[in-house]
Design a protein around this motif. Structure first.
Motif, PDB file in Angstrom:
ATOM      1  N   SER A  69      14.296 -29.368  27.017  1.00  0.00           N
ATOM      2  CA  SER A  69      15.753 -29.308  27.505  1.00  0.00           C
ATOM      3  C   SER A  69      15.648 -29.626  29.025  1.00  0.00           C
ATOM      4  O   SER A  69      14.848 -29.123  29.760  1.00  0.00           O
ATOM      5  CB  SER A  69      16.319 -27.992  27.577  1.00  0.00           C
ATOM      6  OG  SER A  69      17.409 -27.915  27.854  1.00  0.00           O
ATOM      7  N   THR A  70      16.551 -30.628  29.237  1.00  0.00           N
ATOM      8  CA  THR A  70      16.745 -31.064  30.572  1.00  0.00           C
ATOM      9  C   THR A  70      17.117 -29.874  31.816  1.00  0.00           C
ATOM     10  O   THR A  70      18.060 -29.244  31.335  1.00  0.00           O
ATOM     11  CB  THR A  70      17.657 -32.142  30.748  1.00  0.00           C
ATOM     12  OG1 THR A  70      17.512 -33.227  29.921  1.00  0.00           O
ATOM     13  CG2 THR A  70      17.666 -32.888  32.289  1.00  0.00           C
ATOM     14  N   SER A 109       5.400 -24.482  30.626  1.00  0.00           N
ATOM     15  CA  SER A 109       6.972 -24.335  30.302  1.00  0.00           C
ATOM     16  C   SER A 109       7.888 -25.264  31.064  1.00  0.00           C
ATOM     17  O   SER A 109       8.884 -25.371  30.816  1.00  0.00           O
ATOM     18  CB  SER A 109       7.418 -23.072  30.725  1.00  0.00           C
ATOM     19  OG  SER A 109       6.979 -22.657  31.805  1.00  0.00           O
ATOM     20  N   MET A 110       7.075 -26.188  31.987  1.00  0.00           N
ATOM     21  CA  MET A 110       8.030 -27.019  32.810  1.00  0.00           C
ATOM     22  C   MET A 110       7.198 -28.306  32.874  1.00  0.00           C
ATOM     23  O   MET A 110       6.153 -28.337  32.959  1.00  0.00           O
ATOM     24  CB  MET A 110       8.118 -26.510  34.145  1.00  0.00           C
ATOM     25  CG  MET A 110       9.004 -25.449  34.212  1.00  0.00           C
ATOM     26  SD  MET A 110      10.896 -25.657  33.732  1.00  0.00           S
ATOM     27  CE  MET A 110      11.406 -26.844  34.800  1.00  0.00           C
ATOM     28  N   GLY A 111       8.217 -29.444  32.929  1.00  0.00           N
ATOM     29  CA  GLY A 111       7.465 -30.906  33.188  1.00  0.00           C
ATOM     30  C   GLY A 111       8.347 -31.397  33.868  1.00  0.00           C
ATOM     31  O   GLY A 111       9.769 -31.339  34.172  1.00  0.00           O
ATOM     32  N   VAL A 112       7.968 -32.500  34.757  1.00  0.00           N
ATOM     33  CA  VAL A 112       8.329 -33.135  35.818  1.00  0.00           C
ATOM     34  C   VAL A 112       8.080 -34.366  35.528  1.00  0.00           C
ATOM     35  O   VAL A 112       6.989 -35.119  35.471  1.00  0.00           O
ATOM     36  CB  VAL A 112       8.058 -32.701  37.246  1.00  0.00           C
ATOM     37  CG1 VAL A 112       8.615 -33.668  38.342  1.00  0.00           C
ATOM     38  CG2 VAL A 112       8.346 -31.379  37.425  1.00  0.00           C
ATOM     39  N   ALA A 125      14.503 -38.854  38.879  1.00  0.00           N
ATOM     40  CA  ALA A 125      13.363 -37.946  38.518  1.00  0.00           C
ATOM     41  C   ALA A 125      14.038 -36.827  37.701  1.00  0.00           C
ATOM     42  O   ALA A 125      15.325 -36.508  37.512  1.00  0.00           O
ATOM     43  CB  ALA A 125      12.840 -37.189  39.964  1.00  0.00           C
ATOM     44  N   THR A 126      13.184 -35.917  36.861  1.00  0.00           N
ATOM     45  CA  THR A 126      13.892 -34.900  35.922  1.00  0.00           C
ATOM     46  C   THR A 126      12.967 -33.652  35.948  1.00  0.00           C
ATOM     47  O   THR A 126      11.675 -33.818  36.409  1.00  0.00           O
ATOM     48  CB  THR A 126      13.952 -35.530  34.548  1.00  0.00           C
ATOM     49  OG1 THR A 126      12.475 -35.534  33.954  1.00  0.00           O
ATOM     50  CG2 THR A 126      15.037 -36.823  34.363  1.00  0.00           C
ATOM     51  N   SER A 127      13.621 -32.785  35.700  1.00  0.00           N
ATOM     52  CA  SER A 127      12.459 -31.745  35.329  1.00  0.00           C
ATOM     53  C   SER A 127      13.064 -31.001  34.220  1.00  0.00           C
ATOM     54  O   SER A 127      14.248 -31.374  33.506  1.00  0.00           O
ATOM     55  CB  SER A 127      12.537 -30.484  36.489  1.00  0.00           C
ATOM     56  OG  SER A 127      13.964 -30.057  36.411  1.00  0.00           O
ATOM     57  N   TYR A 128      12.193 -30.642  33.096  1.00  0.00           N
ATOM     58  CA  TYR A 128      12.563 -30.199  31.751  1.00  0.00           C
ATOM     59  C   TYR A 128      11.928 -28.743  31.435  1.00  0.00           C
ATOM     60  O   TYR A 128      10.796 -28.553  32.115  1.00  0.00           O
ATOM     61  CB  TYR A 128      11.928 -31.064  30.761  1.00  0.00           C
ATOM     62  CG  TYR A 128      12.708 -32.254  30.520  1.00  0.00           C
ATOM     63  CD1 TYR A 128      13.433 -32.237  29.293  1.00  0.00           C
ATOM     64  CD2 TYR A 128      13.037 -33.402  31.087  1.00  0.00           C
ATOM     65  CE1 TYR A 128      14.114 -33.270  28.519  1.00  0.00           C
ATOM     66  CE2 TYR A 128      13.752 -34.346  30.659  1.00  0.00           C
ATOM     67  CZ  TYR A 128      14.520 -34.403  29.697  1.00  0.00           C
ATOM     68  OH  TYR A 128      15.354 -35.410  29.301  1.00  0.00           O
ATOM     69  N   ARG A 129      12.573 -27.903  30.687  1.00  0.00           N
ATOM     70  CA  ARG A 129      11.815 -26.663  30.120  1.00  0.00           C
ATOM     71  C   ARG A 129      11.140 -27.383  28.894  1.00  0.00           C
ATOM     72  O   ARG A 129      11.688 -27.793  28.122  1.00  0.00           O
ATOM     73  CB  ARG A 129      12.955 -25.774  30.045  1.00  0.00           C
ATOM     74  CG  ARG A 129      12.678 -24.587  29.292  1.00  0.00           C
ATOM     75  CD  ARG A 129      11.576 -23.746  30.113  1.00  0.00           C
ATOM     76  NE  ARG A 129      11.282 -22.342  29.391  1.00  0.00           N
ATOM     77  CZ  ARG A 129      10.402 -22.126  28.533  1.00  0.00           C
ATOM     78  NH1 ARG A 129       9.695 -22.922  28.517  1.00  0.00           N
ATOM     79  NH2 ARG A 129      10.303 -20.750  28.065  1.00  0.00           N
ATOM     80  N   LEU A 130      10.030 -26.873  28.849  1.00  0.00           N
ATOM     81  CA  LEU A 130       9.112 -27.358  27.736  1.00  0.00           C
ATOM     82  C   LEU A 130       8.993 -25.987  26.658  1.00  0.00           C
ATOM     83  O   LEU A 130       8.651 -25.081  27.189  1.00  0.00           O
ATOM     84  CB  LEU A 130       7.696 -27.787  27.955  1.00  0.00           C
ATOM     85  CG  LEU A 130       8.031 -29.201  29.408  1.00  0.00           C
ATOM     86  CD1 LEU A 130       6.379 -29.359  29.484  1.00  0.00           C
ATOM     87  CD2 LEU A 130       8.887 -30.152  28.637  1.00  0.00           C
TER      88      LEU A 130
END
Length: 144
Positions: free
Chosen positions: A86-87, A114-117, A137-142
């Motif tokens: 989720s973004t 748990s996080m991706g960038v 740029a994004t960060s995501y909850r993985l």
């Protein structure tokens, strides 16, 4: 080398109403990297004014930043076709108008537990040259 169809990415896009409507295509898929394209289409253009010359709506570039990031992050999972993420943050900076196909190059900066960038560059033709039209740029909850 990984392929979009081998990972189920093309099927995902085909089943996704918005991405399918945009005509999203994959140019490259590799570990931690995805290159996606939205072909030029009149339906994606801003209304033309005397000064604007016509340009692709900025929301299309933002969609590519978000979507290419998600697919790049999917490549870091054991089973990229069965992923939940989720973004949590999306940042887009527009550099110049896009007037043709949009091509997004997404690179995973970090994919933790748990996080991706990601970092993304969106290119398009402008005044006859392929140039950067947006960066993001994004960060995501993985959810692993």
């Amino acid at each position: 080398m990984k392929t979009a169809s081998g990972l189920g990415f093309e099927e995902f896009v085909g089943d996704h109403g918005y991405l399918s409507w945009l005509g999203v295509e994959f140019d490259e898929v590799a570990e931690g990297r995805v290159v996606m394209r939205v072909p030029y289409d009149e339906k994606l253009m801003n209304p033309e004014t005397e000064d604007s010359g016509g340009s692709v709506h900025g929301g299309i570039a933002a969609t590519l930043v978000d979507t290419s990031s998600a697919f790049a992050l999917r490549t870091t999972f054991d089973d990229p076709s069965d992923v939940s993420l989720s973004t949590t943050d999306l940042d887009v900076k527009y550099l110049r108008p896009a007037t043709s196909d949009l091509v997004a190059e997404a690179e995973v900066v970090r994919a933790g537990g748990s996080m991706g960038v990601t970092d993304v560059t969106v290119k398009s033709e402008y005044e006859g040259e392929l140039v950067d039209v947006a960066v993001g740029a994004t960060s995501y909850r993985l959810f692993r």
